[in-house]
Write a protein that holds these residues in place. Structure first.
Motif, PDB file in Angstrom:
ATOM      1  N   TYR A  66       3.694 -25.144 -40.472  1.00 21.84           N
ATOM      2  CA  TYR A  66       4.858 -24.261 -40.445  1.00 21.84           C
ATOM      3  C   TYR A  66       5.487 -24.046 -41.813  1.00 21.84           C
ATOM      4  O   TYR A  66       6.385 -23.204 -41.970  1.00 21.84           O
ATOM      5  CB  TYR A  66       5.926 -24.796 -39.489  1.00 21.84           C
ATOM      6  CG  TYR A  66       6.808 -25.891 -40.068  1.00 21.84           C
ATOM      7  CD1 TYR A  66       7.968 -25.596 -40.767  1.00 21.84           C
ATOM      8  CD2 TYR A  66       6.486 -27.232 -39.908  1.00 21.84           C
ATOM      9  CE1 TYR A  66       8.775 -26.589 -41.296  1.00 21.84           C
ATOM     10  CE2 TYR A  66       7.280 -28.232 -40.428  1.00 21.84           C
ATOM     11  CZ  TYR A  66       8.426 -27.905 -41.124  1.00 21.84           C
ATOM     12  OH  TYR A  66       9.210 -28.886 -41.656  1.00 21.84           O
ATOM     13  N   GLY A  67       5.022 -24.741 -42.831  1.00 17.31           N
ATOM     14  CA  GLY A  67       5.711 -24.725 -44.128  1.00 17.31           C
ATOM     15  C   GLY A  67       5.807 -23.363 -44.783  1.00 17.31           C
ATOM     16  O   GLY A  67       6.689 -23.133 -45.619  1.00 17.31           O
ATOM     17  N   GLY A  68       4.912 -22.431 -44.434  1.00 21.56           N
ATOM     18  CA  GLY A  68       4.927 -21.128 -45.082  1.00 21.56           C
ATOM     19  C   GLY A  68       5.819 -20.089 -44.444  1.00 21.56           C
ATOM     20  O   GLY A  68       5.849 -18.937 -44.902  1.00 21.56           O
ATOM     21  N   VAL A 103      -6.493 -25.573 -43.161  1.00 20.63           N
ATOM     22  CA  VAL A 103      -5.755 -25.352 -41.918  1.00 20.63           C
ATOM     23  C   VAL A 103      -6.191 -24.018 -41.342  1.00 20.63           C
ATOM     24  O   VAL A 103      -6.255 -23.014 -42.057  1.00 20.63           O
ATOM     25  CB  VAL A 103      -4.235 -25.342 -42.155  1.00 20.63           C
ATOM     26  CG1 VAL A 103      -3.486 -25.040 -40.864  1.00 20.63           C
ATOM     27  CG2 VAL A 103      -3.772 -26.670 -42.712  1.00 20.63           C
ATOM     28  N   ASN A 104      -6.473 -24.004 -40.050  1.00 18.56           N
ATOM     29  CA  ASN A 104      -6.893 -22.786 -39.368  1.00 18.56           C
ATOM     30  C   ASN A 104      -5.703 -22.094 -38.710  1.00 18.56           C
ATOM     31  O   ASN A 104      -4.916 -22.738 -38.005  1.00 18.56           O
ATOM     32  CB  ASN A 104      -7.944 -23.106 -38.304  1.00 18.56           C
ATOM     33  CG  ASN A 104      -9.217 -23.654 -38.920  1.00 18.56           C
ATOM     34  OD1 ASN A 104      -9.667 -23.189 -39.965  1.00 18.56           O
ATOM     35  ND2 ASN A 104      -9.814 -24.650 -38.282  1.00 18.56           N
ATOM     36  N   LEU A 105      -5.604 -20.795 -38.931  1.00 22.50           N
ATOM     37  CA  LEU A 105      -4.539 -19.966 -38.385  1.00 22.50           C
ATOM     38  C   LEU A 105      -5.171 -18.788 -37.648  1.00 22.50           C
ATOM     39  O   LEU A 105      -6.387 -18.596 -37.696  1.00 22.50           O
ATOM     40  CB  LEU A 105      -3.644 -19.423 -39.502  1.00 22.50           C
ATOM     41  CG  LEU A 105      -3.329 -20.318 -40.706  1.00 22.50           C
ATOM     42  CD1 LEU A 105      -2.615 -19.524 -41.775  1.00 22.50           C
ATOM     43  CD2 LEU A 105      -2.495 -21.503 -40.273  1.00 22.50           C
ATOM     44  N   GLU A 126     -11.107  -6.158 -32.951  1.00 25.24           N
ATOM     45  CA  GLU A 126     -10.326  -5.083 -33.560  1.00 25.24           C
ATOM     46  C   GLU A 126      -8.934  -5.530 -33.983  1.00 25.24           C
ATOM     47  O   GLU A 126      -8.401  -5.053 -35.000  1.00 25.24           O
ATOM     48  CB  GLU A 126     -10.208  -3.912 -32.574  1.00 25.24           C
ATOM     49  CG  GLU A 126      -9.520  -2.687 -33.158  1.00 25.24           C
ATOM     50  CD  GLU A 126      -9.481  -1.527 -32.184  1.00 25.24           C
ATOM     51  OE1 GLU A 126      -8.842  -0.512 -32.500  1.00 25.24           O
ATOM     52  OE2 GLU A 126     -10.087  -1.646 -31.094  1.00 25.24           O
ATOM     53  N   THR A 127      -8.323  -6.441 -33.250  1.00 26.37           N
ATOM     54  CA  THR A 127      -6.935  -6.824 -33.550  1.00 26.37           C
ATOM     55  C   THR A 127      -6.768  -8.285 -33.952  1.00 26.37           C
ATOM     56  O   THR A 127      -5.686  -8.662 -34.408  1.00 26.37           O
ATOM     57  CB  THR A 127      -6.028  -6.565 -32.328  1.00 26.37           C
ATOM     58  OG1 THR A 127      -6.481  -7.359 -31.225  1.00 26.37           O
ATOM     59  CG2 THR A 127      -6.038  -5.109 -31.939  1.00 26.37           C
ATOM     60  N   LEU A 128      -7.793  -9.115 -33.788  1.00 31.25           N
ATOM     61  CA  LEU A 128      -7.621 -10.557 -33.973  1.00 31.25           C
ATOM     62  C   LEU A 128      -8.448 -11.068 -35.145  1.00 31.25           C
ATOM     63  O   LEU A 128      -9.621 -10.707 -35.300  1.00 31.25           O
ATOM     64  CB  LEU A 128      -8.023 -11.307 -32.695  1.00 31.25           C
ATOM     65  CG  LEU A 128      -7.663 -12.791 -32.624  1.00 31.25           C
ATOM     66  CD1 LEU A 128      -6.154 -12.990 -32.698  1.00 31.25           C
ATOM     67  CD2 LEU A 128      -8.206 -13.408 -31.332  1.00 31.25           C
ATOM     68  N   TYR A 129      -7.809 -11.912 -35.972  1.00 29.10           N
ATOM     69  CA  TYR A 129      -8.450 -12.502 -37.138  1.00 29.10           C
ATOM     70  C   TYR A 129      -8.239 -14.014 -37.128  1.00 29.10           C
ATOM     71  O   TYR A 129      -7.182 -14.508 -36.714  1.00 29.10           O
ATOM     72  CB  TYR A 129      -7.850 -11.956 -38.440  1.00 29.10           C
ATOM     73  CG  TYR A 129      -8.103 -10.492 -38.679  1.00 29.10           C
ATOM     74  CD1 TYR A 129      -9.098 -10.061 -39.557  1.00 29.10           C
ATOM     75  CD2 TYR A 129      -7.334  -9.518 -38.030  1.00 29.10           C
ATOM     76  CE1 TYR A 129      -9.319  -8.713 -39.790  1.00 29.10           C
ATOM     77  CE2 TYR A 129      -7.548  -8.162 -38.252  1.00 29.10           C
ATOM     78  CZ  TYR A 129      -8.546  -7.768 -39.130  1.00 29.10           C
ATOM     79  OH  TYR A 129      -8.771  -6.429 -39.353  1.00 29.10           O
ATOM     80  N   LYS A 130      -9.241 -14.726 -37.603  1.00 32.81           N
ATOM     81  CA  LYS A 130      -9.084 -16.152 -37.908  1.00 32.81           C
ATOM     82  C   LYS A 130      -8.901 -16.288 -39.411  1.00 32.81           C
ATOM     83  O   LYS A 130      -9.658 -15.717 -40.202  1.00 32.81           O
ATOM     84  CB  LYS A 130     -10.309 -16.953 -37.463  1.00 32.81           C
ATOM     85  CG  LYS A 130     -10.237 -18.426 -37.865  1.00 32.81           C
ATOM     86  CD  LYS A 130     -11.540 -19.165 -37.596  1.00 32.81           C
ATOM     87  CE  LYS A 130     -11.486 -20.582 -38.146  1.00 32.81           C
ATOM     88  NZ  LYS A 130     -12.775 -21.308 -37.960  1.00 32.81           N
ATOM     89  N   LEU A 131      -7.890 -17.055 -39.816  1.00 37.14           N
ATOM     90  CA  LEU A 131      -7.613 -17.312 -41.226  1.00 37.14           C
ATOM     91  C   LEU A 131      -7.753 -18.805 -41.490  1.00 37.14           C
ATOM     92  O   LEU A 131      -7.385 -19.633 -40.646  1.00 37.14           O
ATOM     93  CB  LEU A 131      -6.191 -16.870 -41.582  1.00 37.14           C
ATOM     94  CG  LEU A 131      -5.780 -15.442 -41.191  1.00 37.14           C
ATOM     95  CD1 LEU A 131      -4.319 -15.212 -41.527  1.00 37.14           C
ATOM     96  CD2 LEU A 131      -6.656 -14.427 -41.885  1.00 37.14           C
ATOM     97  N   THR A 132      -8.269 -19.142 -42.655  1.00 41.85           N
ATOM     98  CA  THR A 132      -8.377 -20.544 -43.055  1.00 41.85           C
ATOM     99  C   THR A 132      -7.694 -20.704 -44.403  1.00 41.85           C
ATOM    100  O   THR A 132      -8.128 -20.128 -45.403  1.00 41.85           O
ATOM    101  CB  THR A 132      -9.841 -20.993 -43.141  1.00 41.85           C
ATOM    102  OG1 THR A 132     -10.465 -20.820 -41.858  1.00 41.85           O
ATOM    103  CG2 THR A 132      -9.925 -22.465 -43.527  1.00 41.85           C
ATOM    104  N   ALA A 183       0.729 -22.348 -42.236  1.00 39.17           N
ATOM    105  CA  ALA A 183       0.196 -23.207 -43.304  1.00 39.17           C
ATOM    106  C   ALA A 183       1.311 -23.761 -44.194  1.00 39.17           C
ATOM    107  O   ALA A 183       2.461 -23.837 -43.802  1.00 39.17           O
ATOM    108  CB  ALA A 183      -0.866 -22.464 -44.105  1.00 39.17           C
ATOM    109  N   TRP A 184       0.923 -24.150 -45.423  1.00 41.76           N
ATOM    110  CA  TRP A 184       1.831 -24.834 -46.351  1.00 41.76           C
ATOM    111  C   TRP A 184       2.749 -23.849 -47.091  1.00 41.76           C
ATOM    112  O   TRP A 184       2.420 -22.666 -47.233  1.00 41.76           O
ATOM    113  CB  TRP A 184       1.034 -25.571 -47.416  1.00 41.76           C
ATOM    114  CG  TRP A 184       0.143 -26.654 -46.983  1.00 41.76           C
ATOM    115  CD1 TRP A 184       0.463 -27.971 -46.804  1.00 41.76           C
ATOM    116  CD2 TRP A 184      -1.270 -26.569 -46.739  1.00 41.76           C
ATOM    117  NE1 TRP A 184      -0.643 -28.692 -46.445  1.00 41.76           N
ATOM    118  CE2 TRP A 184      -1.729 -27.857 -46.403  1.00 41.76           C
ATOM    119  CE3 TRP A 184      -2.193 -25.513 -46.768  1.00 41.76           C
ATOM    120  CZ2 TRP A 184      -3.052 -28.132 -46.102  1.00 41.76           C
ATOM    121  CZ3 TRP A 184      -3.517 -25.781 -46.460  1.00 41.76           C
ATOM    122  CH2 TRP A 184      -3.932 -27.070 -46.132  1.00 41.76           C
TER     123      TRP A 184
END
Length: 388
Positions: free
Chosen positions: A74-76, A24-26, A8-14, A41-42
């Motif tokens: 960390y670039g973003g 890069v996985n976030l 419900e609250t957690l997402y994986k972003l690529t 990410a960048w």
């Protein structure tokens, strides 16, 4: 930007970047308290990241946990407004502020930063979150455990299905790396989902296999050192031939891993060649820095790391500061040092493109593809140039 809802609250972003050879996985924790990100990410993917996370739920990004201070993680951050606060290891502070040896800080806004040295606990959007400092890839690695969700973000302590990457210039250490992996194998439940920094998710069984690979190969390299062999001796005898088919790839080859681990285990606390070059660039100019590079490579090869990544990163740092002539020169030195590698040509192409030299950029990308016909970043860059 690929998005997968975990609960419900957690997402994986690529996140992807057409000028990089990897994703890069976030992670994003979304709820009534706002949004918490693990990594950003960048810079080139920041706008897409911002739009993506704001589409997941109402509220602003409030916290960004940085697993380690490498630009693809960390670039973003600077796209987010002052409502956001960074949390990172104390050792990452200088890099997150945009410092790079003698070079001035990078331009742009700086977000508030909370530095940690020891494990801390947070509660955000109903998630109990542990931040666990575990060095190895750098001296600044943090593992993030979403305890309620049984999800762990490993950052670059694990490149999935790959030999480790140890960045000595950022405090990486082979023994520390193995120790941290061993610790990780006992920290989480057997069914935990482990999000790696790059590549597929791991299970705990995958993590244990990764740990044994790292520990066993480190012992092989340690034995070679005890026998008086050099890193080149071990590379030449194909020391890791039994491991390379499964673990060697474009991110970290067996030769890369042998070289990194050897220097660490042999106590060769080398500085990056980028460090003295930045001081010389600032104080005496480009030609003096080029002369210094050749002199140190001839007379002090044991005191500095001359790896492909050293000049490559220096080139990017210079490019990000608009120092294009200096950046181009560093990439050209890298091409001379690694004539069979596609990546320095690809990086040179990106620098030419940033300066507006499209034809020179095209030539560099074409050279990169001569050396590696499947290089995604060069293929994407040429496609974009042809569309202009």
């Amino acid at each position: 930007m690929q998005t997968e809802q975990v609960n419900e609250t957690l997402y994986k972003l690529t996140a992807s970047n057409p000028l990089a050879q990897f994703t890069v996985n976030l992670a994003a924790c979304v709820g009534q308290e706002g949004i918490l990100l693990v990594d950003a990410a960048w810079p080139d993917s920041a706008q897409e990241l911002n739009e993506t996370v704001r589409g997941l739920g109402e509220g602003a990004v409030k916290l960004i946990i940085i697993t380690h201070p490498h630009r693809d993680h960390y670039g973003g951050v600077n796209i987010f407004d002052k409502e956001a606060t960074l949390i990172a290891h104390k050792n990452a502070q200088a890099e997150l502020l945009g410092r790079y040896f003698a070079l001035d800080e990078l331009p742009g806004p700086k977000l508030p930063l909370i530095s940690i040295e020891n494990e801390i606990a947070l509660r955000f959007n109903g998630q109990d979150i542990r931040l666990i400092p575990l060095p190895g890839h750098t001296h600044s690695d943090i593992v993030v455990h979403f305890a309620n969700s049984n999800v762990v973000c490993l950052g670059d302590l694990v490149f999935a299905d790959s030999f480790p990457g140890i960045f000595a210039g950022s405090g990486g250490n082979a023994e520390g790396y193995v120790k941290s992996l061993e610790t990780l194998t006992s920290l989480f439940p057997p069914d935990a989902r482990l999000i790696t920094g790059h590549g597929r998710d791991y299970t705990m069984d995958d993590l244990k296999a990764h740990y044994h690979m790292a520990a066993d190969t480190v012992e092989l390299i340690r034995k070679g050192i005890a026998e008086g062999k050099s890193a080149q001796d071990l590379i030449g005898q194909d020391l890791l031939k039994d491991w390379a088919p499964k673990w060697g790839n474009s991110l970290v080859s067996s030769a890369d891993w042998i070289g990194q681990a050897y220097d660490s285990l042999a106590g060769q606390a080398k500085k990056s060649i980028a460090e003295p070059l930045t001081y010389t660039l600032v104080e005496s100019g480009l030609q003096a820095a080029i002369a210094q590079y050749h002199e140190l490579k001839t007379t002090q090869a044991d005191a500095y790391t001359f790896a492909e990544n050293d000049l490559n990163m220096l080139g990017y740092q210079l490019m990000w500061r608009g120092m294009f002539e200096e950046a181009i020169a560093m990439h050209q030195l890298n091409i001379q040092a690694y004539p069979q590698s596609a990546n320095p040509h690809d990086s040179l192409g990106e620098t030419y493109l940033a300066r507006g030299d499209k034809e020179l950029a095209r030539q560099s990308y074409e050279k990169a593809l001569e050396l590696n016909p499947d290089m995604p970043s060069a293929l994407e860059a040429l496609k974009a140039l042809e569309a202009v």
